[in-house]
Design a protein around this motif. Structure first.
Motif, short mmCIF file in Angstrom:
data_model
loop_
_atom_site.label_atom_id
_atom_site.label_comp_id
_atom_site.label_asym_id
_atom_site.label_seq_id
_atom_site.Cartn_x
_atom_site.Cartn_y
_atom_site.Cartn_z
N GLU A 72 -80.30 37.92 30.03
CA GLU A 72 -79.64 39.21 30.20
C GLU A 72 -78.13 38.99 30.29
O GLU A 72 -77.67 37.88 30.56
CB GLU A 72 -80.12 39.86 31.51
N SER A 73 -77.39 40.08 30.10
CA SER A 73 -75.95 39.98 30.32
C SER A 73 -75.68 40.00 31.82
O SER A 73 -76.33 40.75 32.56
CB SER A 73 -75.23 41.16 29.67
N SER A 89 -76.09 41.41 24.36
CA SER A 89 -74.64 41.61 24.34
C SER A 89 -74.25 42.99 24.88
O SER A 89 -73.13 43.17 25.34
CB SER A 89 -74.10 41.44 22.92
N ARG A 90 -75.15 43.97 24.83
CA ARG A 90 -74.78 45.32 25.28
C ARG A 90 -75.37 45.68 26.64
O ARG A 90 -75.43 46.86 27.01
CB ARG A 90 -75.17 46.36 24.23
N SER A 91 -75.78 44.67 27.38
CA SER A 91 -76.13 44.87 28.81
C SER A 91 -77.15 45.98 29.07
O SER A 91 -77.05 46.70 30.06
CB SER A 91 -74.85 45.21 29.61
N MET A 92 -78.13 46.12 28.15
CA MET A 92 -79.08 47.23 28.34
C MET A 92 -80.53 46.78 28.28
O MET A 92 -81.41 47.55 27.84
CB MET A 92 -78.82 48.33 27.29
N ALA A 93 -80.82 45.57 28.79
CA ALA A 93 -82.20 45.06 28.72
C ALA A 93 -83.18 46.03 29.38
O ALA A 93 -84.31 46.21 28.92
CB ALA A 93 -82.28 43.68 29.37
N GLY A 94 -82.73 46.68 30.45
CA GLY A 94 -83.61 47.59 31.18
C GLY A 94 -83.85 48.92 30.49
O GLY A 94 -84.76 49.66 30.85
N VAL A 137 -80.87 27.69 30.06
CA VAL A 137 -80.06 28.32 31.10
C VAL A 137 -79.25 29.46 30.48
O VAL A 137 -78.45 29.24 29.57
CB VAL A 137 -79.07 27.28 31.72
N THR A 138 -79.47 30.67 30.97
CA THR A 138 -78.67 31.81 30.51
C THR A 138 -77.25 31.67 31.04
O THR A 138 -77.06 31.23 32.18
CB THR A 138 -79.29 33.12 31.03
#
Ligand code: PMP
Length: 360
Positions: free
Chosen positions: A33-34, A211-216, A332-333
């Motif tokens: 995730e971001s 990249s757009r921080s919207m995994a949820g 590792v993220t």
């Protein structure tokens, strides 16, 4: 499993997602995730007025978001397909483009969901070995034998196949779809979106999860020739026409409007990645040269499983794949600089503990 489960699926090995702990606070570097929040525009867009509209179904075509993505990627809105996370596009594509006679080819080390879809639909899967250095050998994918699925950059290696090789694979598969899973393309890779104008069989898949921080929020998209988009729609309208909810569509539009914010985040993540890579190498780690928002690392003094466990005990969550060839590694993220400093510090502690044990 209940006695009602169809025999067809009873033996299925389903995908195991990375841990999403709901209890303890970890430095969470395990599911790519971001580490940065959605843009201020996204936060503003998801307001009470938007929530009040939830009484109405969303636009099943998602035209407003498709037009924005089309403008950003210099393609037509009819070249865009939206989905509930990019996993859903992969699911639809396996369903649409493969069957008992048309199999699928992908690398032996890649995204763990590909073999699951193949098994789900009874599709013959050929898993082509990566080279010893974990790069993809393009040759086996150039035989027009079945659908091809390549994650580029590949996961979990983070290594990229050059654009000319992708073009060669697309050109050598006139009778099969070539899926390019670009989930991690915004962290330094070269996108092949432009190639869809040349190759009607090329399906480029991207996601808002990384990249757009919207995994949820669950939002993915594909870019391809109009025909392939129509095929995916055929499956979508046969399963779940309203696959993307209103809030996610609205958030997606605002995210595309804040491209500069996300580009800046990606640049920061790349900078952090290079710093952490250099520091780990100094500590004696082997680190694959990633162009993604994660790194694959290993060291001689600790197994992959022990590194994963040791870091977890110290509050840092990374991903270990108990799989041949990559068992010695962990993925590792790349988080914020502060998160990565904790990761480096805990890794150094493990090194000291291992040294102390060796002396005993
Ligand atoms: N492709 C790859 C290579 C991935 O690693 C992931 C994330 N697990 C996905 C696709 C799916 O991402 P999402 O469904 O969140 O878009």
């Amino acid at each position: 499993m209940s006695r009602f489960m169809s025999e067809r699926f009873a033996g299925l090995h389903a995908y195991t997602p990375g841990e999403q702990p709901q209890d303890m606070q970890y430095v969470k570097l395990n599911t790519n995730e971001s580490p940065y929040p959605p843009s201020p525009e996204v936060l503003e867009r998801l307001n009470v007025a938007e929530i009040e509209k939830l009484q109405l179904y969303p636009d099943p075509e998602g035209w407003a978001l498709r037009r924005k993505l089309a403008a950003l990627y210099n393609v037509g809105a009819e070249n865009i397909f939206l989905s509930n996370g990019s996993d859903e596009i992969l699911n639809f594509a396996f369903l649409a483009f493969c069957d008992e006679t048309h199999g699928v080819l992908f690398p032996d080390i890649s995204y763990g969901f590909y073999p699951v879809y193949a098994a789900l639909y009874g599709i013959t899967a050929k898993q082509m070995p990566l080279r010893a250095d974990f790069t993809i050998d393009p040759q086996p994918y150039c035989r027009d034998e079945g659908m091809v699925v390549i994650a580029n950059p590949n996961a979990p290696t983070g290594l990229e196949l050059p654009q000319e090789e992708i073009a060669r694979i697309a050109a050598s598969n006139p009778n099969h779809v070539v899926i390019l899973d670009e989930a991690y393309i915004d962290f330094g890779g070269t996108s092949c979106v432009e190639l869809i104008k040349q190759y009607e069989n090329l399906l480029v898949v991207q996601t808002f999860s990384k990249s757009r921080s919207m995994a949820g929020a669950r939002l993915g998209f594909a870019i391809a020739s109009k025909g392939l988009i129509q095929d995916l729609n055929q499956i979508k309208y046969s399963t779940n026409p309203y696959n993307i909810n209103r809030l996610t569509l609205a958030a997606g539009e605002a995210a595309v409007d804040s491209q500069a914010y996300y580009t800046q985040n990606c640049a920061k993540i790349m900078e952090t990645r290079e710093r952490v890579t250099a520091q780990l190498r100094k500590m004696g780690f082997t680190v694959l040269a990633s162009v993604a928002n994660f790194i694959m690392i290993r060291a001689d003094w600790i197994s992959g499983a022990a590194l994963y466990r040791g870091l977890k005990e110290k509050g840092v969550l990374v991903r270990h794949f108990d799989k041949e060839r990559i068992r010695d590694y962990v993925r590792v993220t790349i988080g914020t600089d502060a998160q990565m400093d904790v990761f480096l510090e805990k890794t150094a502690e493990l090194r000291e503990e291992a040294k102390a044990r060796a002396k005993q």
